[in-house]
Design a protein around this motif. Sequence first.
Motif, PDB file in Angstrom:
ATOM      1  N   UNK A  60       1.162  -1.326  -0.376  1.00  0.00           N
ATOM      2  CA  UNK A  60       0.038   0.030   0.111  1.00  0.00           C
ATOM      3  C   UNK A  60       0.559   1.030   0.405  1.00  0.00           C
ATOM      4  N   UNK A  61       1.815   0.930   0.941  1.00  0.00           N
ATOM      5  CA  UNK A  61       3.269   2.536   0.253  1.00  0.00           C
ATOM      6  C   UNK A  61       3.394   2.815  -0.935  1.00  0.00           C
ATOM      7  N   UNK A  62       3.410   2.081  -2.157  1.00  0.00           N
ATOM      8  CA  UNK A  62       4.288   1.990  -3.371  1.00  0.00           C
ATOM      9  C   UNK A  62       2.819   2.768  -4.023  1.00  0.00           C
ATOM     10  N   UNK A  63       1.217   3.269  -3.733  1.00  0.00           N
ATOM     11  CA  UNK A  63       0.052   3.265  -3.724  1.00  0.00           C
ATOM     12  C   UNK A  63       0.017   4.653  -3.250  1.00  0.00           C
ATOM     13  N   UNK A  64       0.386   4.939  -2.001  1.00  0.00           N
ATOM     14  CA  UNK A  64       0.067   6.250  -1.266  1.00  0.00           C
ATOM     15  C   UNK A  64       0.589   7.050  -0.943  1.00  0.00           C
ATOM     16  N   UNK A  65       1.568   6.840   0.066  1.00  0.00           N
ATOM     17  CA  UNK A  65       2.630   8.180   0.081  1.00  0.00           C
ATOM     18  C   UNK A  65       2.575   8.771   1.203  1.00  0.00           C
ATOM     19  N   UNK A  66       1.360   7.898   2.066  1.00  0.00           N
ATOM     20  CA  UNK A  66       0.965   8.699   3.523  1.00  0.00           C
ATOM     21  C   UNK A  66       1.605   7.563   4.396  1.00  0.00           C
ATOM     22  N   UNK A  67       2.149   7.697   5.869  1.00  0.00           N
ATOM     23  CA  UNK A  67       2.460   6.939   6.977  1.00  0.00           C
ATOM     24  C   UNK A  67       1.332   6.942   7.712  1.00  0.00           C
ATOM     25  N   UNK A  68       0.473   7.623   7.340  1.00  0.00           N
ATOM     26  CA  UNK A  68      -0.859   7.799   8.561  1.00  0.00           C
ATOM     27  C   UNK A  68      -1.537   7.119   7.167  1.00  0.00           C
ATOM     28  N   UNK A  69      -1.889   7.019   6.631  1.00  0.00           N
ATOM     29  CA  UNK A  69      -2.743   6.107   5.556  1.00  0.00           C
ATOM     30  C   UNK A  69      -2.382   5.282   5.409  1.00  0.00           C
ATOM     31  N   UNK A 107       5.036   3.156   8.616  1.00  0.00           N
ATOM     32  CA  UNK A 107       5.994   4.338   8.407  1.00  0.00           C
ATOM     33  C   UNK A 107       6.456   3.939   6.942  1.00  0.00           C
ATOM     34  N   UNK A 108       6.275   2.719   6.654  1.00  0.00           N
ATOM     35  CA  UNK A 108       6.969   2.672   4.675  1.00  0.00           C
ATOM     36  C   UNK A 108       6.388   3.693   3.986  1.00  0.00           C
ATOM     37  N   UNK A 109       5.134   4.463   4.313  1.00  0.00           N
ATOM     38  CA  UNK A 109       4.654   4.673   3.186  1.00  0.00           C
ATOM     39  C   UNK A 109       5.433   5.790   3.528  1.00  0.00           C
ATOM     40  N   UNK A 110       5.889   6.451   4.218  1.00  0.00           N
ATOM     41  CA  UNK A 110       7.204   7.228   4.140  1.00  0.00           C
ATOM     42  C   UNK A 110       8.287   7.220   3.217  1.00  0.00           C
ATOM     43  N   UNK A 111       8.853   5.520   3.376  1.00  0.00           N
ATOM     44  CA  UNK A 111      10.178   5.291   2.658  1.00  0.00           C
ATOM     45  C   UNK A 111       9.852   4.772   1.266  1.00  0.00           C
ATOM     46  N   UNK A 112       8.542   3.795   0.643  1.00  0.00           N
ATOM     47  CA  UNK A 112       8.446   3.527  -0.504  1.00  0.00           C
ATOM     48  C   UNK A 112       7.802   4.262  -1.557  1.00  0.00           C
ATOM     49  N   UNK A 113       8.187   4.994  -2.493  1.00  0.00           N
ATOM     50  CA  UNK A 113       7.730   5.550  -3.268  1.00  0.00           C
ATOM     51  C   UNK A 113       6.508   5.010  -3.973  1.00  0.00           C
TER      52      UNK A 113
END
Length: 432
Positions: free
Chosen positions: A109-118, A150-156
């Motif tokens: 999900x991080x790869x399509x979100x961009x937000x840690x909280x989301x 928190x991977x939502x911040x690191x994974x593009x």
Amino acid sequence: MSDLAITGLLILTLFLILGSGVWIGLTLSGVAWIGMQLFSARPAGDAMAVTIWGSASSWTLTALPLFIWMGEILFRTRLSDDMFKGLAPWMHSLPGRLLHTNVVGSTIFAAVSGSSAATCATIGKMTLPELLRRGYPEHLVVGSLAGASTLGLLIPPSIIMIVYGVTAEVSIAKLFIAGVLPGLMLALLFSGYIAGWSLLNPGAIPKEDVRPSLLEKISASRHLIPVLLLIVGVLGSIYSGLATATEAAAVGVVGALMLSALQGSLSWSSFRDALMGATRLYCMIALILAGAAFLTLSMGYIGLPRHLAEWIGSLGLSPGQLLLVLAVFYIILGCFLDGISMVVLTMGVLMPTIQAAGIDLIWFGIFIVLVVEMAQITPPIGFNLFVLQGMTGRELTWIARVTLPMFVMMIIGVGLIYALPGIVTWLPTKMM
């Protein structure tokens, strides 16, 4: 006044205004105006108008609201339920079994979100009720979700990478691709901890009901196809050179709308909620960025960044010692500020020092994202902790305590990218 006295006065003013409840963006602008009015010959009003307009009208920043909107659209789809159906059968053979859905689901999900909280809210919505119902240990369920989200911040695509790229004036596309391997490395560290804990405490993990066959696993994987297609569309268009980060964000929004329509979750109400949610979040970030741009200009006229760089240079710190000091500084700062505010508030001051130390700015961007990730799970201002508190009803201190092992994994991750910088720099080099 001496530089130290000016710095102390401005920092004290910053925290006094923040403590009074004023918005962060307005606080930054206010401190910048005070600094320029008192300690610079440049008219503050003229500088404020020019700087804030230049910051708000930056074309590079256009990708930011689009990626936020994409995440808001996906948050309102059945994506999380489909991801759990597709991932769960593959996790049964691993030590810790379904606990790994927190990590793998957050990574995807991080790869399509961009937000840690989301990421935390979306993945938590699917895994928390299911894992607790099946009898998995609550402390490990909540702790692994807090860390992995928190991977939502690191994974593009990462919102904070866009912010860093704009403030540090480095390629956002290169930052995106530089975050891929560190993101996967951190996911492996999280899963490694879960597996190790499960092997040491085998009785704490529920026994599996029925081991799915290979055919059943393959059949369940069809639920992952939509999100994987979206990832390929967004990131593939950037890495292949077909689109810039901004154009890829537009591709992501169109893809998210199509995915939502195909799932039957796209309605006028959900479209409006996603658009308004993205607008509110971006306006908050844009105000912070505008205030930080003015503060950076003000600090430049006063001369604090140059004097700070000269002072740090006189200490004779090696790059490693400098990074250690900065890591501790950001972890402490993260107890009081959110990640975006930390980046925009400090980059203008620290950038001359980083460049003078010969540290690669792409590598430093990933380093900053990693330490800001730690701030997402440190009380009292850890955003992910607030999200989980709302979802679980648990005390903030308990959530912070069960998240501590994941915090340690992040420290190990920072150590690994320092010892092996190729983890960060190898893919951007190949992209060039």
